[in-house]
Design an enzyme around this catalytic site. Structure first.
Site, mmCIF file in Angstrom:
data_model
loop_
_atom_site.group_PDB
_atom_site.id
_atom_site.type_symbol
_atom_site.label_atom_id
_atom_site.label_comp_id
_atom_site.label_asym_id
_atom_site.label_seq_id
_atom_site.Cartn_x
_atom_site.Cartn_y
_atom_site.Cartn_z
ATOM 1 N N PRO A 123 -4.563 0.798 -10.788
ATOM 2 C CA PRO A 123 -4.277 2.197 -11.172
ATOM 3 C C PRO A 123 -4.205 3.192 -10.018
ATOM 4 O O PRO A 123 -3.262 3.992 -9.963
ATOM 5 C CB PRO A 123 -5.431 2.518 -12.131
ATOM 6 C CG PRO A 123 -5.737 1.212 -12.780
ATOM 7 C CD PRO A 123 -5.569 0.193 -11.685
ATOM 8 N N TYR A 124 -5.161 3.158 -9.087
ATOM 9 C CA TYR A 124 -5.103 4.120 -7.981
ATOM 10 C C TYR A 124 -3.861 3.886 -7.134
ATOM 11 O O TYR A 124 -3.109 4.816 -6.823
ATOM 12 C CB TYR A 124 -6.352 4.038 -7.108
ATOM 13 C CG TYR A 124 -6.238 4.894 -5.866
ATOM 14 C CD1 TYR A 124 -6.280 6.285 -5.956
ATOM 15 C CD2 TYR A 124 -6.036 4.318 -4.609
ATOM 16 C CE1 TYR A 124 -6.129 7.083 -4.828
ATOM 17 C CE2 TYR A 124 -5.889 5.105 -3.481
ATOM 18 C CZ TYR A 124 -5.942 6.488 -3.601
ATOM 19 O OH TYR A 124 -5.787 7.259 -2.479
ATOM 20 N N ASP A 125 -3.642 2.618 -6.746
ATOM 21 C CA ASP A 125 -2.503 2.279 -5.898
ATOM 22 C C ASP A 125 -1.195 2.707 -6.570
ATOM 23 O O ASP A 125 -0.322 3.306 -5.940
ATOM 24 C CB ASP A 125 -2.438 0.773 -5.644
ATOM 25 C CG ASP A 125 -3.763 0.175 -5.222
ATOM 26 O OD1 ASP A 125 -4.722 0.938 -5.052
ATOM 27 O OD2 ASP A 125 -3.830 -1.049 -5.066
ATOM 28 N N SER A 127 -0.710 4.952 -8.926
ATOM 29 C CA SER A 127 -0.572 6.411 -9.018
ATOM 30 C C SER A 127 -0.032 6.987 -7.714
ATOM 31 O O SER A 127 0.822 7.883 -7.711
ATOM 32 C CB SER A 127 -1.911 7.065 -9.375
ATOM 33 O OG SER A 127 -2.795 7.120 -8.266
#
Length: 289
Positions: A123-125, A127
């Protein structure tokens, strides 16, 4: 930038680790700085940006673990936050906007260059990949002066986020508490001292350059070796415990900074040990909060 003219800069995420350092550096160079520490409603954001020369967008949800636990919050913060900044800059005809991306957009691998494939697995990557692409498309579609920074792991005085390996380890060492490594300790990363990162932002801000710029480091280090360096430098009696519970981490990662050196005359100057000494000293002086 015209010498002698006071330029107006907006910095989002101004109360974050990098934001505080950048605001201080800009004020020292006599920029007129408007700080935006938290997300604003779009109309209020437009009013803040109106009449400003530059915008540096640092505001984001940056914690990988938190992103995996709450992807909706992360996408809301990072994607919407970025497109609102870009749109506000477009409407106000801002001279230049810098969007902070990350080395995580590249995924696994060494010496990634600005034109390397983007791979957002978690998810972070993901985003940040989407934010990164959005910024590139705004630049193309509207002929905006957009620059994108992709930095390796930034550390230094002022980072009190204990979930990151360097501040978390320093805290444990100074208290002689057990050092808990969530991974297997065998991942490899590049680390960039905060002063070098800020110099990169300033050079990019003061140049007429647009596009993507990597801010990397000369060497990479195994996580366990970084922890051992901190333990040695702080003369700690702490024990190192490998928890091996973080399973979704990139194993090996580093960036090429050839383009930044060639076009911005930027390269990292502070080695890891010197940077760690300065950071440990900051904590020792009771400045952690």
């Amino acid at each position: 930038m015209i010498i002698g003219v006071k330029m107006k800069v907006v910095v989002t995420g101004s109360e974050g680790f990098i934001g505080r350092h950048l605001v201080m550096a800009l004020k020292n160079k006599k920029f007129i700085v408007t700080e935006i520490p938290h997300r604003l409603y779009f109309e209020e954001l437009c009013n803040k940006i109106k009449g400003q020369d530059y915008v540096v967008h640092l505001g984001a949800q940056t914690l990988v673990g938190k992103a995996k636990d709450n992807p909706i919050l992360t996408y809301e913060s990072n994607l919407k936050g970025t497109w609102e900044i870009l749109e506000a800059c477009r409407l106000n005809k801002t001279k230049k906007v810098i969007i902070a991306s990350t080395d995580k957009v590249y995924g696994e691998g060494l010496n990634k260059e600005e034109n390397s494939f983007l791979s957002g697995k978690y998810p972070y990557d993901l985003s940040k990949v989407l934010c990164d692409i959005m910024a590139q498309r705004y630049s193309t579609a509207y002929n905006m002066n957009v620059a994108i920074t992709r930095c390796v792991n930034i550390y230094g005085p002022g980072d009190s986020n204990d979930s990151r390996i360097i501040p978390g380890t320093i805290k444990s060492c100074l208290k002689n508490e057990d050092i808990l490594i969530r991974s297997d300790g065998k991942t490899f990363r590049a680390y960039l001292f905060i002063d070098d990162a800020i110099k990169g932002y300033l050079k990019l801000l003061e140049s007429n350059k647009r596009g993507i710029f990597n801010f990397g480091a000369i060497n990479i280090y195994q996580t366990l070796d970084v922890v051992r360096k901190i333990k040695k430098l702080s003369k700690s009696k702490s024990r190192i415990k490998i928890l091996n519970i973080a399973k979704d981490e990139i194993r090996v990662q580093s960036l090429s900074f050839y383009k930044s050196k060639k076009e911005l005359n930027w390269e990292p100057k502070v080695g890891l040990e010197d940077g760690l000494r300065k950071t440990i000293e900051w904590y020792k002086n009771g400045q952690r909060d």
